[in-house]
Motif scaffolding. Structure first.
Motif, PDB file in Angstrom:
ATOM      1  N   ASN A   4      43.123  48.157  41.018  1.00  0.00           N
ATOM      2  CA  ASN A   4      41.975  47.533  40.369  1.00  0.00           C
ATOM      3  C   ASN A   4      42.285  46.100  39.944  1.00  0.00           C
ATOM      4  O   ASN A   4      41.451  45.199  40.067  1.00  0.00           O
ATOM      5  N   ARG A   5      43.506  45.886  39.431  1.00  0.00           N
ATOM      6  CA  ARG A   5      43.902  44.542  39.017  1.00  0.00           C
ATOM      7  C   ARG A   5      43.955  43.615  40.231  1.00  0.00           C
ATOM      8  O   ARG A   5      43.542  42.450  40.160  1.00  0.00           O
ATOM      9  N   ALA A   6      44.473  44.126  41.332  1.00  0.00           N
ATOM     10  CA  ALA A   6      44.535  43.316  42.542  1.00  0.00           C
ATOM     11  C   ALA A   6      43.130  42.943  43.018  1.00  0.00           C
ATOM     12  O   ALA A   6      42.868  41.793  43.413  1.00  0.00           O
ATOM     13  N   GLU A   7      42.205  43.918  42.967  1.00  0.00           N
ATOM     14  CA  GLU A   7      40.830  43.649  43.372  1.00  0.00           C
ATOM     15  C   GLU A   7      40.180  42.619  42.454  1.00  0.00           C
ATOM     16  O   GLU A   7      39.424  41.746  42.892  1.00  0.00           O
ATOM     17  N   GLN A   8      40.491  42.740  41.157  1.00  0.00           N
ATOM     18  CA  GLN A   8      39.931  41.809  40.194  1.00  0.00           C
ATOM     19  C   GLN A   8      40.431  40.376  40.452  1.00  0.00           C
ATOM     20  O   GLN A   8      39.666  39.414  40.412  1.00  0.00           O
ATOM     21  N   PHE A   9      41.730  40.272  40.773  1.00  0.00           N
ATOM     22  CA  PHE A   9      42.306  38.959  41.072  1.00  0.00           C
ATOM     23  C   PHE A   9      41.636  38.351  42.302  1.00  0.00           C
ATOM     24  O   PHE A   9      41.274  37.163  42.312  1.00  0.00           O
ATOM     25  N   ALA A  34      38.246  32.261  33.725  1.00  0.00           N
ATOM     26  CA  ALA A  34      38.047  33.708  33.611  1.00  0.00           C
ATOM     27  C   ALA A  34      39.267  34.466  34.121  1.00  0.00           C
ATOM     28  O   ALA A  34      39.657  35.500  33.556  1.00  0.00           O
ATOM     29  N   MET A  35      39.889  33.954  35.168  1.00  0.00           N
ATOM     30  CA  MET A  35      41.094  34.575  35.708  1.00  0.00           C
ATOM     31  C   MET A  35      42.226  34.547  34.675  1.00  0.00           C
ATOM     32  O   MET A  35      42.926  35.544  34.465  1.00  0.00           O
ATOM     33  N   VAL A  36      42.382  33.405  34.005  1.00  0.00           N
ATOM     34  CA  VAL A  36      43.420  33.280  32.975  1.00  0.00           C
ATOM     35  C   VAL A  36      43.102  34.176  31.782  1.00  0.00           C
ATOM     36  O   VAL A  36      43.975  34.872  31.247  1.00  0.00           O
TER      37      VAL A  36
END
Length: 597
Positions: A4-9, A34-36
């Motif tokens: 999920n974190r990878a998809e979010q990135f 937003a990424m930070v």
């Protein structure tokens, strides 16, 4: 969870790249933020610089406006990166802007020459006029690009200077680790903390041990006891101010701001010439740029009516400086449509009609057998003191048809023109507009407190008290320009000059806050329920209006009504579902914790 974190990135990165490809600088940079904020371990300066450089490499030399926006973004990003000690990224993004800007300047210089030649060779007046428009556009574009190139070059110098100062500070910090009382090291680090970082609490301690004799005395004085009298606090401010006048650049700005802290504390107790001098210097200090996070002392004084236009502007500057928010801000609603809003500082005024004005208005209405006016004039009393305790923003103009359309997808106005105020919108319709507008994104501005953090704001209709305070802008007269109704045509569209229709907003003269069309053009809905006798029981602080009723308030007069309906105090009302081609509204931007109506 890792997936999920990878998809979010990937989502954040894709969003930034799509915005880059679409040429939307603001959205692109917001995606990186937003990424930070989501906790990804990336350098925002490195990513933003890379994206901006990619946009610059794809820029069309013929699109001067887009290149100007990119140049502004590069300068802003460079300043932010340098403030975070990311000097390589700060310099890199400025270097990347130089070649595209120079190429675009050459493009428009050639276009200017070609357009001038074509204008001279034009055979008909219409053709000549068309070519002269092209000359003007090319000249304007070339001048704008020249200005952008100069700004980038000047800022590159600032970045290099900041880099050298940073290196000097790091060496001085190492020296202080060995010898905490080294005068030169104390001076270097103390100046950096005070003037560059706005950390006066720690910086003054070092300046008091530093090698600059004048700053040493000033710092030691500020670290001592607080003067008990206003005159002594002014003297403390004057000492910092005198040192500022011997300095330049960021040092001068910082010293002026320091003087302003003492002037702010003294001002409530000052009168006469001393008050005027301090207010003038505070206005100058308010215009100086400040480091993020600098403590600016106690809040400025309230704007207590009556006051003139110069004083109104001064209060706006003081509160702008204190809040670290602009006096005027343009908010992008989408599709190139902007909403301009003006900061209204808190203050006190007498709300309602003075007895003499009310009696004159009644006599005039009776002579005209104007029962409508008589009924409304009676609700203007009693006049009562009101204190607006919170700063807020007010729309510079009534909401236009273009602004309504970009939010709602169309508009119901009778007099169709994008720059005209929207009308035939009921109070209920406006509430639907506000819901959509607020759902599109919450505005954030700093809160009015020392050690302040970002504060959520919401769009709303102004309360009746906010509306009248904003309209009067320090005046105590029938109109915001005075009592002479013969001058109304310079400030308002009303029955006598409107041609029986609305007109584009902002074509008449503004009040002291910079608000247009507060008199005439269209009536403006307010948040309040109408209470005919509410003034007799109104609270002093931030009156919200009646808690219930059948009608909602609108103020200001319109194109349809006579001059007497445009007075600052006249109260009108209608049912929340009422629509008319003479009724529109104006937006306010208020703290989100203010209760709704």
């Amino acid at each position: 969870q890792a997936a999920n974190r990878a998809e979010q990135f990937v989502m954040f990165r894709r969003a930034s790249e799509l915005a880059r490809d679409a040429g939307d600088v603001g959205v692109m940079l917001e995606a990186v933020d937003a990424m930070v904020d989501a906790g990804f371990n990336v350098s925002p300066w490195t990513v933003k610089a890379w994206l901006l450089k990619a946009m610059l490499s794809q820029a069309d030399p013929g699109d001067a406006a887009a290149l100007g926006t990119l140049a502004d973004s590069c300068v802003t990003l460079s300043g932010q990166a340098a403030a975070d000690d990311a000097f390589d990224e700060a310099a890199d993004v400025l270097d990347a802007a130089k070649t595209p800007l120079a190429q675009a300047r050459s493009y428009w210089q050639r276009a200017y020459g070609a357009a001038r030649l074509a204008a001279r060779q034009a055979r008909t007046p219409a053709d000549k006029a068309e070519k002269e428009e092209e000359v003007y556009a090319a000249e304007k574009a070339a001048a704008a690009l020249e200005s952008a190139i100069s700004a980038v070059a000047e800022h590159a110098k600032d970045v290099e200077q900041a880099r050298r100062e940073h290196e000097a500070v790091q060496l001085a910090k190492k020296q202080l680790n060995t010898n905490p009382d080294d005068p030169e090291a104390c001076l270097v680090v103390g100046r950096w903390l005070c003037f560059e970082r706005g950390d006066w609490d720690e910086g003054l301690k070092l300046l008091a041990k530093g090698s600059d004799a004048t700053l040493k005395v000033l710092a030691a004085s500020d670290l001592g006891s607080t003067p008990s009298t206003a005159d002594a606090r002014v003297a403390r401010g004057n000492a910092w101010w005198e040192q500022a006048e011997k300095s330049e650049g960021r040092t001068r700005s910082a010293l002026r701001r320091r003087a302003g802290l003492w002037y702010q504390d003294a001002l409530p107790e000052l009168t006469g010439l001393a008050q005027k001098q301090v207010e003038t210097r505070l206005a100058q200090a308010a215009e100086e740029p400040a480091p993020e996070g600098e403590h600016t002392g106690s809040s400025p004084p309230l704007a207590v009516a009556p006051f003139d236009e110069k004083t109104a502007k001064r209060h706006q500057l003081l509160w702008s400086r204190y809040l670290r928010a602009p006096v005027e801000q343009d908010i992008d609603l989408g599709s190139g449509v902007k909403l301009t809003m003006v900061l209204i500082p808190p203050g006190e005024f007498m709300m309602g009609s003075p007895e003499a004005e009310r009696q004159r208005a009644l006599e005039e209405a009776k002579a005209a057998n104007d029962k409508w006016a008589i009924e409304r004039i009676l609700s203007e009393a009693p006049q009562h003191r009101v204190k607006i305790t919170q700063p807020f923003y007010m729309g510079t103009y009534p909401v236009t048809q273009a602004q309504w359309t970009v939010v709602m997808g169309g508009h119901p106005s009778q007099f169709k023109a994008a720059a005209n105020p929207v009308e035939r919108v009921s109070w209920d319709d406006v509430e639907s507009f506000l819901v959509k507008l607020n759902a599109a994104g919450t505005r954030l501005v700093p809160a009015a407190k020392a050690g302040r953090v970002a504060r959520a704001m919401r769009y709303a209709l102004p309360t009746e008290a906010q509306w009248e305070y904003a309209c009067r802008a320090g005046t105590t007269t029938a109109f915001y320009f005075g009592d002479d109704v013969g001058q109304l045509g310079e400030y308002a569209w009303h029955r006598g000059n409107s041609g029986r229709r609305t007109h584009p907003v902002g074509r008449k003269r503004p009040n002291a806050w910079g608000l247009y069309d507060m008199h005439g053009n269209v009536w403006e809905w307010c948040a309040d329920w109408f209470g005919e006798k509410y003034y007799a029981t109104s609270p002093v602080e931030d009156p919200p209006g009646s808690t219930s009723g059948l009608n909602r308030v609108h103020r200001g007069g319109s194109w349809y009504g006579s001059a007497r309906y445009c007075r600052s105090v006249l109260r009108h009302r209608n049912a929340p579902d009422y629509r008319s081609d003479s009724v529109g509204f104006r937006l306010a931007l208020v703290p989100a914790d203010e209760s709704g109506q």
